[in-house]
Design a protein around this motif. Structure first.
Motif, PDB file in Angstrom:
ATOM      1  N   GLN A   1      73.802  32.985  47.752  1.00  0.00           N
ATOM      2  CA  GLN A   1      73.048  34.269  48.031  1.00  0.00           C
ATOM      3  C   GLN A   1      71.397  33.948  48.021  1.00  0.00           C
ATOM      4  OE1 GLN A   1      74.564  37.040  45.214  1.00  0.00           O
ATOM      5  NE2 GLN A   1      75.954  37.966  46.543  1.00  0.00           N
ATOM      6  N   GLU A   2      70.935  33.316  46.781  1.00  0.00           N
ATOM      7  CA  GLU A   2      69.268  33.333  46.762  1.00  0.00           C
ATOM      8  C   GLU A   2      68.952  32.386  47.889  1.00  0.00           C
ATOM      9  OE1 GLU A   2      67.767  35.059  44.683  1.00  0.00           O
ATOM     10  OE2 GLU A   2      69.762  35.598  44.105  1.00  0.00           O
TER      11      GLU A   2
ATOM     12  N   LYS B   1      68.901  34.938  50.958  1.00  0.00           N
ATOM     13  CA  LYS B   1      67.995  35.958  50.793  1.00  0.00           C
ATOM     14  C   LYS B   1      66.520  35.470  50.948  1.00  0.00           C
ATOM     15  CE  LYS B   1      68.601  38.944  47.173  1.00  0.00           C
ATOM     16  NZ  LYS B   1      68.642  39.321  45.888  1.00  0.00           N
TER      17      LYS B   1
ATOM     18  N   GLU C   1      81.547  47.355  51.486  1.00  0.00           N
ATOM     19  CA  GLU C   1      80.751  46.390  50.690  1.00  0.00           C
ATOM     20  C   GLU C   1      79.948  45.400  51.936  1.00  0.00           C
ATOM     21  OE1 GLU C   1      84.706  47.335  48.908  1.00  0.00           O
ATOM     22  OE2 GLU C   1      84.073  47.189  51.087  1.00  0.00           O
TER      23      GLU C   1
ATOM     24  N   GLU D   1      76.360  47.009  52.090  1.00  0.00           N
ATOM     25  CA  GLU D   1      75.981  46.947  50.797  1.00  0.00           C
ATOM     26  C   GLU D   1      75.276  45.475  50.786  1.00  0.00           C
ATOM     27  OE1 GLU D   1      77.839  47.281  46.696  1.00  0.00           O
ATOM     28  OE2 GLU D   1      77.256  49.204  47.311  1.00  0.00           O
ATOM     29  N   GLU D   2      76.214  44.690  50.959  1.00  0.00           N
ATOM     30  CA  GLU D   2      75.664  43.204  50.707  1.00  0.00           C
ATOM     31  C   GLU D   2      74.582  42.942  51.647  1.00  0.00           C
ATOM     32  OE1 GLU D   2      76.568  39.105  49.053  1.00  0.00           O
ATOM     33  OE2 GLU D   2      76.437  40.878  48.320  1.00  0.00           O
TER      34      GLU D   2
ATOM     35  N   ARG E   1      72.372  44.806  52.849  1.00  0.00           N
ATOM     36  CA  ARG E   1      71.373  45.531  52.500  1.00  0.00           C
ATOM     37  C   ARG E   1      70.643  44.657  51.101  1.00  0.00           C
ATOM     38  NH1 ARG E   1      73.465  49.945  51.807  1.00  0.00           N
ATOM     39  NH2 ARG E   1      72.863  50.893  53.753  1.00  0.00           N
ATOM     40  N   ASN E   2      71.605  44.422  50.351  1.00  0.00           N
ATOM     41  CA  ASN E   2      70.950  43.563  49.204  1.00  0.00           C
ATOM     42  C   ASN E   2      70.547  42.234  49.655  1.00  0.00           C
ATOM     43  OD1 ASN E   2      71.777  45.695  47.481  1.00  0.00           O
ATOM     44  ND2 ASN E   2      73.777  44.444  47.043  1.00  0.00           N
ATOM     45  N   LEU E   3      70.685  41.588  50.589  1.00  0.00           N
ATOM     46  CA  LEU E   3      70.440  40.303  51.041  1.00  0.00           C
ATOM     47  C   LEU E   3      68.985  40.544  51.603  1.00  0.00           C
ATOM     48  CD1 LEU E   3      73.550  38.299  51.894  1.00  0.00           C
ATOM     49  CD2 LEU E   3      71.868  37.941  50.260  1.00  0.00           C
TER      50      LEU E   3
END
Length: 256
Positions: A59-60, A63, A94, A97-98, A100-102
């Motif tokens: 993920q990081e 991102k 989900e 949401e994912e 958007r978070n990324l």
């Protein structure tokens, strides 16, 4: 200042309404991607994290790449296969949401690999817009036999309905290989009569033509000018395509 800039054809600067280039990221490392954007990022408008590649990387890292692309005024977005996987597994909440978070500002909505009723696809486009995402939608099937079942009039109808539902651009499916699919025959040659028919019945400025191969890029530039929107461009071909757009290669020199 660019070298020999006095010999170059001018191109509209970003943010562009036309002459859009969409590049396919198939899993570039962060430093490789950053180096590439440092030298060629000004020529890229959209950056697609291909297929479901985002799933297999940390993920990081995703991102960080998303933020780096945005710093270059590029719109990064998730590939359509990722959306289809979420739809198939009833995980759209989900998924949004994912994304958007990324930090993804846009997503691709397609039905190239699975069957989605067209009204459901339109509702997904509307829902994604309500969730705050820009939407690029794709028309066509990845299986050549299934894709051939779509008539040209059906394609245009679906394209217009998806545009009306909120898509900013409609992608004409050609896959990464650009052969025996959509507007390309088995050899990768463009079906010019079908392209003309589409352009007679749909706003060409709202089309993102997938053209992964150089000959296809040359065809569209010579036919529609250097402001044509082209996608599924390999990260290795960003500079190559820009030189084609500016008439700096033999294929387009003196022809634009």
């Amino acid at each position: 200042m660019k070298s020999f800039e006095f010999l170059s054809m001018k191109r509209e600067e970003k943010p562009r309404d036309c002459g859009i280039t969409m590049v396919l990221d198939k899993g570039l490392g962060l430093e490789t991607a950053k180096s590439l954007m440092d030298i060629s990022g000004e020529y890229v408008d959209y950056l697609k994290f291909g297929w479901g590649t985002s799933i297999v990387h940390e993920q990081e890292i995703i991102k960080a790449k998303v933020e780096m692309y945005k710093e270059h005024d590029i719109t990064p977005y998730t590939g359509g296969t990722l959306f289809e996987l979420a739809y198939q597994n009833n995980k759209l909440h989900e998924f949004f949401e994912e994304a958007r978070n990324l930090g993804f500002p846009a997503i691709e909505i397609s039905d190239g690999s699975i069957n989605i009723h067209h009204n459901d696809k339109l509702n997904c486009i509307k829902r994604a817009r309500q969730e705050g995402f820009e939407v690029l939608s794709e028309v066509g099937k990845k299986n050549p036999e299934l894709d051939k079942e779509l008539t040209i009039d059906e394609r245009i109808k679906y394209m217009q309905e998806e545009l009306d539902a909120g898509s900013s651009l409609v992608i004409v499916e050609a896959r990464e290989g650009g052969k025996n699919i959509g507007i390309f025959d088995k050899s990768g040659n463009a079906k010019e009569d079908e392209i003309d028919y589409i352009l007679d019945n749909f706003d060409g400025n709202k089309i993102l033509w997938e053209a992964p191969n150089k000959d296809q890029q040359v065809f569209f530039i010579l036919k529609l000018g250097n402001t044509v929107n082209l996608g599924n461009i390999s990260s290795d071909d960003i500079t190559s395509l820009e030189t084609l757009r500016r008439g700096l290669r033999g294929d387009t020199l003196g022809k634009l």
